[in-house]
Motif scaffolding. Structure first.
Motif, PDB file in Angstrom:
ATOM      1  N   ASP A  41      -1.456   2.925  -2.132  1.00 21.04           N
ATOM      2  CA  ASP A  41      -2.160   3.974  -2.870  1.00 21.04           C
ATOM      3  C   ASP A  41      -1.952   5.350  -2.253  1.00 21.04           C
ATOM      4  N   ARG A  52     -12.396   5.382  -8.178  1.00 19.74           N
ATOM      5  CA  ARG A  52     -11.464   4.248  -8.228  1.00 19.74           C
ATOM      6  C   ARG A  52     -11.817   3.183  -9.262  1.00 19.74           C
ATOM      7  N   HIS A  69      -8.028  -2.028  -2.734  1.00 21.63           N
ATOM      8  CA  HIS A  69      -8.206  -0.587  -2.532  1.00 21.63           C
ATOM      9  C   HIS A  69      -9.415  -0.082  -3.325  1.00 21.63           C
ATOM     10  N   ALA A  86     -12.712  -0.962  -1.578  1.00 23.74           N
ATOM     11  CA  ALA A  86     -12.997  -0.442  -0.232  1.00 23.74           C
ATOM     12  C   ALA A  86     -14.222   0.463  -0.158  1.00 23.74           C
ATOM     13  N   GLY A 124      -5.530   1.757   7.775  1.00 19.34           N
ATOM     14  CA  GLY A 124      -5.650   3.092   7.202  1.00 19.34           C
ATOM     15  C   GLY A 124      -5.036   4.061   8.184  1.00 19.34           C
ATOM     16  N   ALA A 168      -3.296  -2.346   0.844  1.00 22.19           N
ATOM     17  CA  ALA A 168      -4.231  -1.692  -0.068  1.00 22.19           C
ATOM     18  C   ALA A 168      -4.176  -0.176   0.066  1.00 22.19           C
ATOM     19  N   TRP A 169      -4.301   0.334   1.282  1.00 18.84           N
ATOM     20  CA  TRP A 169      -4.232   1.785   1.479  1.00 18.84           C
ATOM     21  C   TRP A 169      -2.803   2.290   1.386  1.00 18.84           C
TER      22      TRP A 169
END
Length: 268
Positions: free
Chosen positions: A208, A266, A236, A239, A174, A204-205
Motif C-alpha cells: 500500500d 481505508r 492493511h 490495521a 512498517g 500489508a504496508w
C-alpha cells in the motif's frame, strides 16, 4: 518505575549514561536509548514479558539466516523484572529504498523453519474472526450507519483466510521497523508480534505505501497470486482498528481518533 529502570541501566552499563532518551509511545514496551548506542526494552505488562521470551529464543536462530541485522540481546535482565538490552542498529526508517533487499529479507524470513522454537501457530481464520468480533463490540459503535455496513463487508473478508501456507512472519512491518542506511535495508527490529501465519500479512504496508511495493512482490520468492494481494489489502485495512481498540482499552483519546481516521480512510 522509571527511577528503578534508570538504576538498572546504570548497573548494566557499569556507568552513568552520558545521554538517555526515553521512548514512551509504544503499546507494549517502554524503550530507553542510552548514548545512541544501547537500546533497553522494558515490557509494560506480564503478557508482553511472555512475548519477549519468544524473541529471546527466536532472534539468535534468525540472525544467522537473514540478510539483515536483527537485535542481538547482549543483556537479558530478569530481576526485578524481565528486560533486554542490545546495541542500536544504525539506520533510518525505510521510505522507498532497496526493493531487492526487502524482497530478499522477506524471502529468507518466510523460508525459515521455526520448528522447535516457541512461536505461536494459531488457527489463522479463527484468529481474525475473533479479532473482528471484538472490533464489532468496541469500535463499530463509534461509526455511523453507513460506515458500519462497510465495516461488515470488511470483516466478511475473513472467509477468504483459508488454505494459506503457514510461514514465520514478522507481522508488524512498517517504516519504523525496517531500517535503511545508504540506500540499503540493513536491519529489522521489534519482533514481538512474530507468529506463524499468512505471508500476505508482511506485505500489508509494503503493497500500500512503499513506492516500489509491487517490485518487492515481483522479486519475492514465495507464492504470491491475486488472492495473496487481496489478503494483504485486507490486513492493511484492518490495521487502524487495532489502534482505535487499544486507545479505548487504555483511555488514550488520541489513539482512538487516529485509529478512527485510518479506519474511515481505508473502509472498502
Amino acid at each position: 518505575m522509571r527511577r528503578r529502570r534508570l538504576a538498572l541501566i546504570r548497573e548494566t552499563l557499569g556507568r552513568e549514561p552520558h545521554e538517555l532518551v526515553w521512548v514512551d509511545d509504544g503499546y507494549d514496551f517502554e524503550v530507553a536509548l542510552a548514548d545512541r548506542e544501547w537500546v533497553f526494552r522494558f515490557p509494560r505488562r506480564a503478557a508482553v514479558r511472555e512475548v519477549l521470551e519468544v524473541e529471546i529464543a527466536l532472534l539468535p536462530a534468525l540472525a544467522a539466516e537473514l540478510p539483515v541485522a536483527v537485535p542481538r540481546f547482549e543483556f537479558v535482565l530478569r530481576e526485578p523484572k524481565l528486560a533486554v538490552a542490545y546495541r542500536l542498529i544504525d539506520g533510518e526508517p525505510i521510505r522507498d529504498e532497496d526493493p531487492a533487499g526487502v524482497a530478499a529479507f522477506l524471502s529468507a524470513l518466510h523460508a525459515f523453519d521455526p520448528v522447535g522454537l516457541p512461536v505461536d501457530r494459531p488457527d489463522w481464520r479463527s484468529r481474525y474472526e475473533r479479532q473482528c468480533d471484538r472490533f464489532r463490540r468496541t469500535v463499530v459503535p463509534l461509526l455511523d450507519r453507513g460506515e458500519r455496513r462497510r465495516a461488515d463487508r470488511l470483516f466478511a473478508e475473513t472467509e477468504a483466510l483459508v488454505g494459506v501456507a503457514p510461514v514465520l512472519l514478522h507481522a508488524d512491518l512498517g517504516p519504523g521497523h525496517l531500517l535503511c542506511r545508504e540506500g540499503r535495508l540493513v536491519g529489522v527490529i521489534d519482533w514481538g508480534d512474530a507468529v506463524i501465519g499468512d505471508a500476505a500479512l508482511d506485505f500489508a504496508w509494503l503493497l500500500d505505501a512503499h513506492p516500489r511495493g509491487r517490485q518487492i512482490l515481483t522479486a519475492y520468492s514465495g507464492s504470491a497470486d491475486d488472492d495473496f494481494v487481496a489478503r494483504a489489502l485486507f490486513y492493511h485495512r484492518l490495521a487502524p482498528w487495532y489502534e482505535a481498540d487499544y486507545g479505548l482499552l487504555v483511555g488514550r483519546r488520541a489513539s482512538v481518533e487516529a485509529g478512527l481516521a485510518g479506519i474511515r480512510a481505508r473502509l472498502p
